[in-house]
Design a protein around this motif. Structure first.
Motif, short mmCIF file in Angstrom:
data_model
loop_
_atom_site.label_atom_id
_atom_site.label_comp_id
_atom_site.label_asym_id
_atom_site.label_seq_id
_atom_site.Cartn_x
_atom_site.Cartn_y
_atom_site.Cartn_z
N LEU A 199 119.41 23.55 -116.65
CA LEU A 199 118.29 23.31 -115.74
C LEU A 199 117.40 22.19 -116.29
CD1 LEU A 199 116.59 24.66 -113.24
CD2 LEU A 199 115.05 25.23 -115.10
N ARG A 200 116.96 21.32 -115.41
CA ARG A 200 115.99 20.28 -115.77
C ARG A 200 114.89 20.26 -114.72
NH1 ARG A 200 118.78 20.87 -119.40
NH2 ARG A 200 119.74 19.36 -120.79
N VAL A 201 113.65 20.19 -115.18
CA VAL A 201 112.50 20.01 -114.31
C VAL A 201 112.06 18.56 -114.42
CG1 VAL A 201 110.11 20.68 -113.82
CG2 VAL A 201 111.75 22.42 -114.59
N VAL A 202 111.79 17.95 -113.28
CA VAL A 202 111.30 16.58 -113.23
C VAL A 202 110.10 16.56 -112.28
CG1 VAL A 202 111.82 14.21 -112.51
CG2 VAL A 202 113.59 15.60 -113.62
N GLY A 203 109.00 16.03 -112.76
CA GLY A 203 107.82 15.89 -111.92
C GLY A 203 107.80 14.54 -111.23
N VAL A 204 107.10 14.50 -110.09
CA VAL A 204 106.81 13.25 -109.41
C VAL A 204 105.31 13.24 -109.20
CG1 VAL A 204 107.20 11.79 -107.39
CG2 VAL A 204 109.05 13.24 -108.24
N ASN A 205 104.62 12.33 -109.88
CA ASN A 205 103.17 12.30 -109.86
C ASN A 205 102.65 11.30 -108.85
OD1 ASN A 205 100.72 10.56 -111.22
ND2 ASN A 205 100.38 12.76 -111.13
N ALA A 206 101.62 11.72 -108.08
CA ALA A 206 101.07 10.91 -107.02
C ALA A 206 99.74 10.24 -107.37
CB ALA A 206 100.87 11.78 -105.78
#
Length: 140
Positions: A56-63
């Protein structure tokens, strides 16, 4: 799932979903000014730490417009996963229509090992719900 890529919030390299093919990927869109984003961040980090050995990998996308605000959020929340900085929302515009409303934060998309969207949630997601969604996609 379309390719999402860009500069890391931390400024130390790039984030790319393409490089994570074969893994279960949790894509979480967040902003530093978003209260529910702040509430869910520690839970996302715990799931990443617990399940990364299973693929599992978590990746954020920041706005955030301000990369400094995003960096401060990452430090304060103790994020253990990378986030790409997408202040104009260009990466998120690549998402298929109807998957999520990209104007509200947070939202989370679960991507299976073949790169297909397996689930999407609008609003904060808790640790228990996230595990319920990703465990069937991980190897036994």
């Amino acid at each position: 799932m379309p390719e999402l890529s860009g500069e890391r919030v931390g400024g130390d390299g790039q984030v790319s979903l393409k490089g994570l093919r074969g893994k279960v990927v949790v894509v979480n869109a967040w902003a530093s000014w978003c209260g529910p984003c702040r509430a869910e961040a520690p839970e996302l980090s715990r799931v990443q730490e617990e399940l990364q050995g299973k693929g599992l990998r978590v990746v954020g996308v920041n706005a955030d417009v301000s990369v400094e605000a995003a960096r401060s959020f990452e430090r304060d929340a103790g994020l253990v996963y990378p986030s790409l900085h997408d202040p104009q929302g260009r990466q998120l515009l690549r998402l298929p229509k109807g998957v999520v409303n990209t104007t509200g934060y947070p939202f989370t998309i679960i991507v299976d090992p073949e790169g297909r969207i397996a689930a999407a949630r609008i609003g904060a997601i808790g640790e228990a719900e996230l595990k319920r969604l990703v465990r069937p996609l991980l190897p036994s």
